[in-house]
Design an enzyme around this catalytic site. Structure first.
Site, PDB file in Angstrom:
ATOM      1  CE  LYS A 223      -4.516   0.778   0.322  1.00 31.88           C
ATOM      2  NZ  LYS A 223      -5.611  -0.140  -0.030  1.00 31.88           N
TER       3      LYS A 223
HETATM    4  N1  GLU Z   1      -7.367  -0.058  -3.246  1.00 30.24           N
HETATM    5  C1  GLU Z   1      -8.109  -1.249  -3.517  1.00 30.24           C
HETATM    6  C2  GLU Z   1      -8.164  -2.148  -2.297  1.00 30.24           C
HETATM    7  O1  GLU Z   1      -7.981  -1.687  -1.186  1.00 30.24           O
HETATM    8  C3  GLU Z   1      -7.614  -1.975  -4.768  1.00 30.24           C
HETATM    9  C4  GLU Z   1      -6.205  -2.467  -4.702  1.00 30.24           C
HETATM   10  C5  GLU Z   1      -5.699  -3.021  -6.028  1.00 30.24           C
HETATM   11  O2  GLU Z   1      -6.482  -3.191  -6.944  1.00 30.24           O
HETATM   12  O3  GLU Z   1      -4.520  -3.275  -6.092  1.00 30.24           O
HETATM   13  O4  GLU Z   1      -8.456  -3.304  -2.380  1.00 30.24           O
END
Ligand code: GLU
Length: 424
Positions: free
Chosen positions: A114
């Site tokens: 993240k």
């Molecule tokens: N931000 C989204 C999540 O928390 C998508 C993450 C992604 O597709 O890599 O799942």
């Protein structure tokens, strides 16, 4: 690059404390030793960067940027990029850890990662956001790549942000590399169905949970907190599939109509005014009131920690389907369980987004594009099968859906650790 330290379990309801507490529960269930627990609790790699921005006015301001790879044992780190003033490294660590379990639960060949910047995107021009994104991307360049760490949109970022990340990365490498990010615009290698994927996944798992209780989707009432990328599309898809959406809210306030909101007209109101507030097809409702409405399904699809010790006890819904990441604190979870509320946890409920991110990455790697129908069918299959695995384990071991989901995600990650062995 700094070295990560083991995140300690704090007493408050911060996202990291919640995530670490959940991990401890799963590790205890699985009977892993302390060494394995520490490895799973500790981010593999973290970068903290300064992100200076020259504003349109000429003034310079400084933001803090982070990218955390929690785990890369099953494949590249995968996870979103968040722009929010409250972003800090502990929040990003928690969100990265949840991505690892999420990718494990839906069985994607990814670890979890993240990123975030402590910026409020609403206060900056598009040109400023582009400069911030490009500076951040070049600062974390050594860490990201199509085979190492693949970003996607999250709160406060969108397809345009991903296009800037992709362009900055590609220009520096000297050729176009679409697979370095997912959630891109279609024109530069995005996937059909990615925009609505998280919301479609929420509706799939809700339908699966209702089916087990022999309740048709067409007979339920739904309240949704959050009307952004996740909550907004979820409202439309629930309504399209015949559920009655009786209340929605955003950060400014909410609106309710017991006979059901006209979601299409509400979307037009939001496009025109920027908020659900003031919609003439219903009555005002506050965010706290929405959580306590007498509905069948409650979907918290906004920020973390909204169902805590002061609000979770007021929930009257029979199902809570977590669209947001980490909307329920540990104390909130216990209250919901004590009141007989079934929680479909975030790491399962909102995994549709990363599932279609994976499809986008596969398509980019093959430079061969699938139809919208193929994507919708593959997403539906993967969400239903993940729900079935989680539900079967919950029933077999007499545990909650959250604990079962985490056990599956943690076990798949730990298995990869064990089979690969410890180097050197
Ligand atoms: N931000 C989204 C999540 O928390 C998508 C993450 C992604 O597709 O890599 O799942």
């Amino acid at each position: 690059m700094t070295t990560a330290t083991t995140a300690s379990v704090t007493a408050d309801a911060s996202p990291l404390a919640t995530a670490q507490g959940q991990l401890t529960t799963a590790v205890t269930h699985l009977g892993y030793d302390d060494g394995m627990h520490q490895m799973l609790a500790t981010p593999r790699r973290e970068t903290h960067v300064a992100v200076p921005l020259r504003r349109d006015s000429g003034e310079t301001v400084l933001f803090h940027g982070f990218r955390v790879q929690h785990n890369v044992s099953r494949g590249p780190g995968k996870g979103g990029l968040r722009y929010h003033p409250a972003v800090d490294v502990d929040e990003v660590r928690a969100l990265a850890m949840w991505m690892t379990w999420k990718c494990g639960i839906v069985d994607l060949p990814y670890g979890g990662a993240k990123g975030g910047i402590d910026i409020d995107p609403r206060e900056y021009s598009q040109a400023e956001l582009e400069r911030v994104t490009r500076r951040y991307t070049s600062e974390i360049m050594p860490m990201i790549g199509p085979d190492t760490d693949v970003m996607a949109p999250d709160m406060g970022t969108d397809a345009q942000t991903m296009a800037w990340v992709m362009d900055t990365y590609s220009v520096n490498r000297g050729y176009t590399i679409p697979a370095v990010v997912t959630g891109k615009p279609l024109a530069v290698g995005g996937s059909l169905g990615r925009e609505t994927a998280t919301s479609a996944g929420i509706v799939h798992v809700t339908a699966a949970a209702l089916k087990e209780a022999e309740v048709p989707l067409t007979e339920v009432t739904v309240a949704i907190q959050g009307f952004g990328k996740v909550g907004g599309h979820a409202a439309s898809i629930f309504a399209d599939r015949g559920a009655r959406v009786v209340a929605v809210s955003d950060q400014y306030g909410g609106v309710r109509a017991d006979d059901g909101l006209d979601v299409a007209r509400l979307q037009q109101h939001v496009e025109a005014t920027g908020s659900v507030q003031g919609f003439d097809g219903g009555d005002p409702v506050s965010n706290d009131e929405l959580l306590a409405l007498d509905v069948d399904v409650l979907v918290p699809a906004a920020v973390e920690g909204v169902l805590d010790e002061s609000t979770a006890g007021t929930v009257r819904a029979r199902w809570v389907v977590e669209g947001a990441n980490g909307p329920t604190t540990a104390k909130g979870d216990r209250l919901l369980a004590a009141n007989g509320v079934t929680v479909v946890p975030d790491v399962l409920a909102n995994a549709g987004g990363v599932v279609v991110s994976y499809f986008e990455w596969v398509q980019a790697n093959q430079t061969y594009w699938w139809s919208e129908q193929e994507i919708a069918e593959k997403l539906a299959r993967r969400m239903s099968s993940a729900y079935a695995d989680v539900s079967a384990l919950a029933r077999r071991d007499g545990i909650s859906l959250r604990e079962a989901a985490l056990v599956i995600g943690v076990r798949r990650t730990a298995e990869a650790h064990e089979i690969r062995g410890l180097y050197p």
